[in-house]
Design a protein around this motif. Structure first.
Motif, PDB file in Angstrom:
ATOM      1  N   SER A 154       0.837  -1.198   0.000  1.00  0.00           N
ATOM      2  CA  SER A 154       0.000   0.000   0.000  1.00  0.00           C
ATOM      3  C   SER A 154       0.871   1.246   0.000  1.00  0.00           C
ATOM      4  CB  SER A 154      -0.912   0.018   1.231  1.00  0.00           C
ATOM      5  OG  SER A 154      -1.469   1.303   1.426  1.00  0.00           O
ATOM      6  N   LEU A 155       0.562   2.175  -0.889  1.00  0.00           N
ATOM      7  CA  LEU A 155       1.317   3.427  -0.915  1.00  0.00           C
ATOM      8  C   LEU A 155       1.113   4.205   0.380  1.00  0.00           C
ATOM      9  CD1 LEU A 155      -0.764   6.088  -1.756  1.00  0.00           C
ATOM     10  CD2 LEU A 155      -0.995   4.585  -3.714  1.00  0.00           C
ATOM     11  N   TYR A 156      -0.059   4.044   1.015  1.00  0.00           N
ATOM     12  CA  TYR A 156      -0.298   4.724   2.290  1.00  0.00           C
ATOM     13  C   TYR A 156       0.584   4.139   3.391  1.00  0.00           C
ATOM     14  CZ  TYR A 156      -4.461   6.500  -0.083  1.00  0.00           C
ATOM     15  OH  TYR A 156      -5.314   7.102  -0.967  1.00  0.00           O
ATOM     16  N   SER A 157       0.819   2.844   3.345  1.00  0.00           N
ATOM     17  CA  SER A 157       1.688   2.217   4.342  1.00  0.00           C
ATOM     18  C   SER A 157       3.104   2.758   4.240  1.00  0.00           C
ATOM     19  CB  SER A 157       1.696   0.695   4.151  1.00  0.00           C
ATOM     20  OG  SER A 157       0.412   0.150   4.311  1.00  0.00           O
ATOM     21  N   ILE A 158       3.588   2.915   3.012  1.00  0.00           N
ATOM     22  CA  ILE A 158       4.940   3.442   2.818  1.00  0.00           C
ATOM     23  C   ILE A 158       5.040   4.866   3.346  1.00  0.00           C
ATOM     24  CG2 ILE A 158       6.682   4.087   1.104  1.00  0.00           C
ATOM     25  CD1 ILE A 158       5.647   1.771  -0.632  1.00  0.00           C
ATOM     26  N   ARG A 159       4.065   5.694   3.013  1.00  0.00           N
ATOM     27  CA  ARG A 159       4.092   7.077   3.498  1.00  0.00           C
ATOM     28  C   ARG A 159       4.023   7.128   5.020  1.00  0.00           C
ATOM     29  NH1 ARG A 159       2.906  11.427   0.526  1.00  0.00           N
ATOM     30  NH2 ARG A 159       4.244  12.373   2.095  1.00  0.00           N
ATOM     31  N   MET A 160       3.177   6.285   5.601  1.00  0.00           N
ATOM     32  CA  MET A 160       3.036   6.297   7.052  1.00  0.00           C
ATOM     33  C   MET A 160       4.319   5.818   7.726  1.00  0.00           C
ATOM     34  SD  MET A 160      -0.039   4.744   9.411  1.00  0.00           S
ATOM     35  CE  MET A 160      -1.278   5.433   8.311  1.00  0.00           C
ATOM     36  N   TYR A 161       4.978   4.826   7.128  1.00  0.00           N
ATOM     37  CA  TYR A 161       6.254   4.367   7.681  1.00  0.00           C
ATOM     38  C   TYR A 161       7.245   5.523   7.736  1.00  0.00           C
ATOM     39  CZ  TYR A 161      10.551   1.734   8.396  1.00  0.00           C
ATOM     40  OH  TYR A 161      11.744   1.272   8.907  1.00  0.00           O
ATOM     41  N   GLU A 162       7.320   6.294   6.668  1.00  0.00           N
ATOM     42  CA  GLU A 162       8.257   7.417   6.639  1.00  0.00           C
ATOM     43  C   GLU A 162       7.892   8.476   7.675  1.00  0.00           C
ATOM     44  OE1 GLU A 162       9.895   7.378   2.048  1.00  0.00           O
ATOM     45  OE2 GLU A 162       8.284   8.770   2.565  1.00  0.00           O
ATOM     46  N   LEU A 163       6.609   8.773   7.788  1.00  0.00           N
ATOM     47  CA  LEU A 163       6.169   9.782   8.755  1.00  0.00           C
ATOM     48  C   LEU A 163       6.498   9.365  10.187  1.00  0.00           C
ATOM     49  CD1 LEU A 163       2.716  10.684   7.186  1.00  0.00           C
ATOM     50  CD2 LEU A 163       4.661  12.241   7.436  1.00  0.00           C
ATOM     51  N   LEU A 164       6.367   8.087  10.477  1.00  0.00           N
ATOM     52  CA  LEU A 164       6.699   7.604  11.818  1.00  0.00           C
ATOM     53  C   LEU A 164       8.208   7.558  12.016  1.00  0.00           C
ATOM     54  CD1 LEU A 164       4.100   4.713  12.282  1.00  0.00           C
ATOM     55  CD2 LEU A 164       3.919   7.115  12.958  1.00  0.00           C
ATOM     56  N   ASN A 165       8.917   7.072  11.020  1.00  0.00           N
ATOM     57  CA  ASN A 165      10.370   6.939  11.135  1.00  0.00           C
ATOM     58  C   ASN A 165      11.048   8.284  11.370  1.00  0.00           C
ATOM     59  OD1 ASN A 165      12.592   4.953  10.939  1.00  0.00           O
ATOM     60  ND2 ASN A 165      13.246   6.198   9.210  1.00  0.00           N
ATOM     61  N   GLN A 166      10.407   9.340  10.919  1.00  0.00           N
ATOM     62  CA  GLN A 166      10.929  10.691  11.136  1.00  0.00           C
ATOM     63  C   GLN A 166      11.053  10.994  12.636  1.00  0.00           C
ATOM     64  OE1 GLN A 166       8.457  13.620   9.284  1.00  0.00           O
ATOM     65  NE2 GLN A 166       9.870  15.309   9.636  1.00  0.00           N
ATOM     66  N   TRP A 167      10.248  10.316  13.451  1.00  0.00           N
ATOM     67  CA  TRP A 167      10.227  10.538  14.899  1.00  0.00           C
ATOM     68  C   TRP A 167      10.651   9.282  15.654  1.00  0.00           C
ATOM     69  CZ3 TRP A 167       8.871  15.192  17.285  1.00  0.00           C
ATOM     70  CH2 TRP A 167       8.482  16.208  16.401  1.00  0.00           C
ATOM     71  N   LYS A 168      11.574   8.517  15.068  1.00  0.00           N
ATOM     72  CA  LYS A 168      11.945   7.236  15.670  1.00  0.00           C
ATOM     73  C   LYS A 168      12.654   7.394  17.013  1.00  0.00           C
ATOM     74  CE  LYS A 168      16.121   6.887  12.786  1.00  0.00           C
ATOM     75  NZ  LYS A 168      16.766   6.087  11.708  1.00  0.00           N
ATOM     76  N   ILE A 169      13.238   8.543  17.271  1.00  0.00           N
ATOM     77  CA  ILE A 169      13.915   8.749  18.553  1.00  0.00           C
ATOM     78  C   ILE A 169      12.908   8.743  19.701  1.00  0.00           C
ATOM     79  CG2 ILE A 169      15.245  10.393  19.944  1.00  0.00           C
ATOM     80  CD1 ILE A 169      16.706  11.227  17.440  1.00  0.00           C
ATOM     81  N   THR A 170      11.737   9.339  19.466  1.00  0.00           N
ATOM     82  CA  THR A 170      10.724   9.416  20.523  1.00  0.00           C
ATOM     83  C   THR A 170       9.747   8.248  20.487  1.00  0.00           C
ATOM     84  OG1 THR A 170       9.153  10.696  19.182  1.00  0.00           O
ATOM     85  CG2 THR A 170      10.834  11.926  20.407  1.00  0.00           C
ATOM     86  N   GLY A 171       9.554   7.646  19.308  1.00  0.00           N
ATOM     87  CA  GLY A 171       8.582   6.568  19.187  1.00  0.00           C
ATOM     88  C   GLY A 171       7.146   7.042  19.235  1.00  0.00           C
ATOM     89  N   LYS A 172       6.946   8.342  19.034  1.00  0.00           N
ATOM     90  CA  LYS A 172       5.591   8.897  19.029  1.00  0.00           C
ATOM     91  C   LYS A 172       5.481   9.934  17.921  1.00  0.00           C
ATOM     92  CE  LYS A 172       4.741   8.178  23.964  1.00  0.00           C
ATOM     93  NZ  LYS A 172       3.802   7.070  23.735  1.00  0.00           N
ATOM     94  N   ARG A 173       4.329   9.962  17.283  1.00  0.00           N
ATOM     95  CA  ARG A 173       4.077  10.968  16.252  1.00  0.00           C
ATOM     96  C   ARG A 173       2.654  11.477  16.402  1.00  0.00           C
ATOM     97  NH1 ARG A 173       6.335  13.025  10.860  1.00  0.00           N
ATOM     98  NH2 ARG A 173       5.132  14.942  10.970  1.00  0.00           N
TER      99      ARG A 173
END
Length: 225
Positions: A136-155
């Motif tokens: 899913s293209l939405y899954s890929i986008r969401m992975y990137e959006l979350l990974n942007q905040w991987k230090i905190t683990g929250k978005r």
């Protein structure tokens, strides 16, 4: 191939665009050939064999997907929101599929190149293998959006911003439909097919959902016996 590492400026992560799965994969495969510490190559080549290996595909399917990806990629645009204005640009200014030889060549537009190299810390990176099985293209986008905040683990994402990023302003006006068709399937796929475990909740203003609250963490590494 730069260890198949995808590196993007954070503004690119949060940009508004919509690509097909094949187009998204081709863009990511091409970005993985860029060393973000250096200038972006003038032209990038992706072979069917490379594409198949990156996304765990049979070679015959790789040929088909690469050709499909080139059909409309030149027409795809992306909107990057700045403090004072929103810039609209093309992903590429040249893309070609070589029939019979099984490879694609593309040239990123000069504007996009600015978001792929010399990033001075304002970037998000991940191994392309982490999203290789996503359908899913939405899954890929969401992975990137979350990974942007991987230090905190929250978005925390305002719902309107989430819709803008995924170009869903005019789709699924009822949140229940957005959750059922986009958010929950993406979360389920991320949990099943990637290196992170994800959950989400919502905040409301009155009776309406206003904000999405994502929590995520790296899955334990499975050691081979």
């Amino acid at each position: 191939m730069n260890n198949n590492l995808v590196v993007k400026h954070n503004d690119l992560i949060e940009a508004s665009y919509k690509l097909t799965l094949e187009e998204q994969r081709l863009i990511l495969a091409s970005i993985s050939k860029v060393d973000s510490r250096k200038d972006v190559p003038v032209e990038i080549m992706i072979t069917a064999k490379e594409y198949a290996e990156l996304f765990d595909l049979q070679l015959k399917h790789s040929y088909f997907q690469l050709k499909e990806a080139t059909n409309n990629l030149y027409e795809r645009d992306i909107q990057i929101k700045g403090k004072k204005q929103t810039e609209r640009m093309r992903w590429v200014y040249k893309v070609a599929y070589s029939d019979g030889e099984g490879y694609v060549t593309l040239k990123f537009s000069p504007e996009i190149k600015l978001y792929l190299s010399q990033l001075n810390g304002m970037f998000t990176s991940y191994q392309i293998a982490n999203i290789a099985k996503l359908k899913s293209l939405y899954s890929i986008r969401m992975y990137e959006l979350l990974n942007q905040w991987k230090i905190t683990g929250k978005r925390v994402i305002p719902l309107g911003e989430f819709r803008r990023i995924l170009e869903l302003e005019d789709s699924y006006p009822r949140f229940a439909d957005l959750k059922r068709r986009v958010i929950q399937p993406a979360v389920d796929e991320l949990n099943k097919q990637t290196d992170i475990a994800v959950s989400f909740d919502v905040e409301k203003q009155g009776r309406a959902v206003s904000t999405l609250l994502f929590s995520f963490s790296a899955k334990p590494v499975q050691l081979e016996a």
